[in-house]
Design an enzyme around this catalytic site. Structure first.
Site, PDB file in Angstrom:
ATOM      1  N   LYS A   9       0.834  -1.213   0.000  1.00 30.84           N
ATOM      2  CA  LYS A   9       0.000   0.000   0.000  1.00 30.84           C
ATOM      3  C   LYS A   9       0.870   1.266   0.000  1.00 30.84           C
ATOM      4  O   LYS A   9       2.091   1.184   0.224  1.00 30.84           O
ATOM      5  CB  LYS A   9      -0.915  -0.038   1.225  1.00 30.84           C
ATOM      6  CG  LYS A   9      -1.899  -1.225   1.214  1.00 30.84           C
ATOM      7  CD  LYS A   9      -2.851  -1.161   2.397  1.00 30.84           C
ATOM      8  CE  LYS A   9      -3.831  -2.314   2.362  1.00 30.84           C
ATOM      9  NZ  LYS A   9      -4.845  -2.206   3.432  1.00 30.84           N
ATOM     10  N   TYR A  49     -12.216  -1.768  -3.638  1.00 31.38           N
ATOM     11  CA  TYR A  49     -12.766  -2.008  -2.304  1.00 31.38           C
ATOM     12  C   TYR A  49     -14.296  -1.913  -2.272  1.00 31.38           C
ATOM     13  O   TYR A  49     -14.868  -1.615  -1.216  1.00 31.38           O
ATOM     14  CB  TYR A  49     -12.152  -1.025  -1.298  1.00 31.38           C
ATOM     15  CG  TYR A  49     -10.761  -1.421  -0.835  1.00 31.38           C
ATOM     16  CD1 TYR A  49     -10.555  -2.602  -0.123  1.00 31.38           C
ATOM     17  CD2 TYR A  49      -9.660  -0.617  -1.071  1.00 31.38           C
ATOM     18  CE1 TYR A  49      -9.291  -2.969   0.322  1.00 31.38           C
ATOM     19  CE2 TYR A  49      -8.387  -0.979  -0.634  1.00 31.38           C
ATOM     20  CZ  TYR A  49      -8.215  -2.157   0.067  1.00 31.38           C
ATOM     21  OH  TYR A  49      -6.963  -2.525   0.513  1.00 31.38           O
ATOM     22  N   PHE A  57     -15.342   3.379   7.198  1.00 32.68           N
ATOM     23  CA  PHE A  57     -13.978   3.754   6.824  1.00 32.68           C
ATOM     24  C   PHE A  57     -13.760   3.805   5.313  1.00 32.68           C
ATOM     25  O   PHE A  57     -12.634   4.041   4.853  1.00 32.68           O
ATOM     26  CB  PHE A  57     -12.958   2.810   7.486  1.00 32.68           C
ATOM     27  CG  PHE A  57     -13.155   1.338   7.199  1.00 32.68           C
ATOM     28  CD1 PHE A  57     -12.745   0.772   6.001  1.00 32.68           C
ATOM     29  CD2 PHE A  57     -13.752   0.512   8.151  1.00 32.68           C
ATOM     30  CE1 PHE A  57     -12.910  -0.581   5.741  1.00 32.68           C
ATOM     31  CE2 PHE A  57     -13.924  -0.851   7.903  1.00 32.68           C
ATOM     32  CZ  PHE A  57     -13.502  -1.394   6.689  1.00 32.68           C
ATOM     33  N   ARG A  85      -1.465 -14.462   4.339  1.00 32.96           N
ATOM     34  CA  ARG A  85      -2.171 -13.819   5.455  1.00 32.96           C
ATOM     35  C   ARG A  85      -1.402 -14.017   6.771  1.00 32.96           C
ATOM     36  O   ARG A  85      -1.387 -13.133   7.628  1.00 32.96           O
ATOM     37  CB  ARG A  85      -3.607 -14.320   5.539  1.00 32.96           C
ATOM     38  CG  ARG A  85      -4.429 -13.805   4.335  1.00 32.96           C
ATOM     39  CD  ARG A  85      -5.834 -14.330   4.318  1.00 32.96           C
ATOM     40  NE  ARG A  85      -6.663 -13.735   5.354  1.00 32.96           N
ATOM     41  CZ  ARG A  85      -7.185 -12.520   5.286  1.00 32.96           C
ATOM     42  NH1 ARG A  85      -6.945 -11.742   4.239  1.00 32.96           N
ATOM     43  NH2 ARG A  85      -7.944 -12.059   6.258  1.00 32.96           N
ATOM     44  N   THR A  91      -5.353  -7.555  10.486  1.00 32.28           N
ATOM     45  CA  THR A  91      -5.611  -6.237   9.883  1.00 32.28           C
ATOM     46  C   THR A  91      -5.160  -5.113  10.812  1.00 32.28           C
ATOM     47  O   THR A  91      -4.526  -4.155  10.382  1.00 32.28           O
ATOM     48  CB  THR A  91      -7.122  -6.079   9.585  1.00 32.28           C
ATOM     49  OG1 THR A  91      -7.543  -7.207   8.814  1.00 32.28           O
ATOM     50  CG2 THR A  91      -7.412  -4.796   8.835  1.00 32.28           C
ATOM     51  N   ARG A 102       2.621  -6.579   9.418  1.00 32.98           N
ATOM     52  CA  ARG A 102       1.847  -5.487  10.026  1.00 32.98           C
ATOM     53  C   ARG A 102       2.310  -5.180  11.448  1.00 32.98           C
ATOM     54  O   ARG A 102       2.383  -4.003  11.846  1.00 32.98           O
ATOM     55  CB  ARG A 102       0.362  -5.826   9.974  1.00 32.98           C
ATOM     56  CG  ARG A 102      -0.204  -5.663   8.552  1.00 32.98           C
ATOM     57  CD  ARG A 102      -1.535  -6.324   8.418  1.00 32.98           C
ATOM     58  NE  ARG A 102      -2.212  -6.008   7.159  1.00 32.98           N
ATOM     59  CZ  ARG A 102      -3.260  -6.680   6.701  1.00 32.98           C
ATOM     60  NH1 ARG A 102      -3.750  -7.693   7.399  1.00 32.98           N
ATOM     61  NH2 ARG A 102      -3.822  -6.344   5.565  1.00 32.98           N
ATOM     62  N   ASN A 112      -1.969  -0.119   6.916  1.00 32.39           N
ATOM     63  CA  ASN A 112      -1.422  -1.383   7.423  1.00 32.39           C
ATOM     64  C   ASN A 112      -0.501  -2.091   6.417  1.00 32.39           C
ATOM     65  O   ASN A 112      -0.402  -3.306   6.383  1.00 32.39           O
ATOM     66  CB  ASN A 112      -2.551  -2.292   7.915  1.00 32.39           C
ATOM     67  CG  ASN A 112      -3.543  -2.638   6.821  1.00 32.39           C
ATOM     68  OD1 ASN A 112      -3.388  -2.198   5.681  1.00 32.39           O
ATOM     69  ND2 ASN A 112      -4.539  -3.426   7.151  1.00 32.39           N
ATOM     70  N   HIS A 115      -1.990  -5.524   1.582  1.00 33.60           N
ATOM     71  CA  HIS A 115      -3.299  -6.167   1.421  1.00 33.60           C
ATOM     72  C   HIS A 115      -3.044  -7.575   0.900  1.00 33.60           C
ATOM     73  O   HIS A 115      -2.099  -7.809   0.159  1.00 33.60           O
ATOM     74  CB  HIS A 115      -4.151  -5.397   0.399  1.00 33.60           C
ATOM     75  CG  HIS A 115      -5.356  -6.180  -0.051  1.00 33.60           C
ATOM     76  ND1 HIS A 115      -6.526  -6.213   0.677  1.00 33.60           N
ATOM     77  CD2 HIS A 115      -5.547  -6.999  -1.120  1.00 33.60           C
ATOM     78  CE1 HIS A 115      -7.384  -7.000   0.053  1.00 33.60           C
ATOM     79  NE2 HIS A 115      -6.821  -7.491  -1.041  1.00 33.60           N
ATOM     80  N   GLU A 126      -9.753 -10.224  -7.525  1.00 31.68           N
ATOM     81  CA  GLU A 126      -8.755  -9.166  -7.293  1.00 31.68           C
ATOM     82  C   GLU A 126      -7.598  -9.248  -8.288  1.00 31.68           C
ATOM     83  O   GLU A 126      -7.104  -8.217  -8.744  1.00 31.68           O
ATOM     84  CB  GLU A 126      -8.247  -9.247  -5.848  1.00 31.68           C
ATOM     85  CG  GLU A 126      -9.325  -8.852  -4.840  1.00 31.68           C
ATOM     86  CD  GLU A 126      -8.867  -8.911  -3.396  1.00 31.68           C
ATOM     87  OE1 GLU A 126      -9.682  -8.568  -2.523  1.00 31.68           O
ATOM     88  OE2 GLU A 126      -7.701  -9.282  -3.133  1.00 31.68           O
TER      89      GLU A 126
END
Ligand code: CMP
Length: 138
Positions: A9, A49, A57, A85, A91, A102, A112, A115, A126
């Site tokens: 990100k 998203y 948010f 993950r 998250t 993270r 964070n 993704h 995605e």
């Protein structure tokens, strides 16, 4: 064999963590089959998203995701969705296990660093959002 979408990100790129994230994938034996740097428009971030449209948010998240360059990657390997993950951690970095990306680097639940797709169906959608078959190294 499974595939998943990963994103470094804008906060990850700004903090100089592209190499660190890639290193963690490679160290884990995860194969990178596509990788591209780009900057999302606000509309593109909203499209990506879209499932979170009703969340409080959403505005802040899409503003953040279009605030600077990102790196999108397609990862491949056995059980790679869960393995990615596990590398990312929860998250919310405060809840993320020590040693995860993270926990080590994220500022807060929104910014964070990374993704990762959460299931095979979302991974497929995605990956298609960013890449065509021709972009993937077979
Ligand atoms: P990601 O895994 O990309 O999926 C959705 C994103 O929304 C998430 O990471 C965070 O960046 C963001 N997010 C999730 N929950 C919150 C929250 N409670 N407040 C702000 N942003 C959030």
């Amino acid at each position: 064999m499974q595939r998943t979408l990963s994103i470094v990100k804008p906060d990850g790129v700004e903090k100089g963590l592209i190499g660190e994230v890639v290193r963690r994938f490679e160290k884990e034996g995860i194969c990178i089959v596509a990788m591209r740097m780009r900057r999302l428009s606000r509309r593109e971030a909203e499209g990506f998203y879209a499932v979170h449209r009703e969340r409080p948010f959403f505005n802040s998240l899409t503003e953040f995701m279009s605030s600077g360059p990102i790196v999108v990657l397609v990862l491949e390997g056995d059980d790679v969705i869960a393995r990615n993950r596990a590398l990312m951690g929860a998250t919310d970095p405060k809840k993320a296990e020590k040693g995860t990306i993270r926990a080590d680097f994220a500022g807060n639940v929104e910014k964070n660093i990374v993704h990762g797709s959460d299931a095979p169906e979302t991974a497929e959608t995605e990956i298609r959002y960013f890449f065509s078959d021709l972009d993937l190294v077979w």
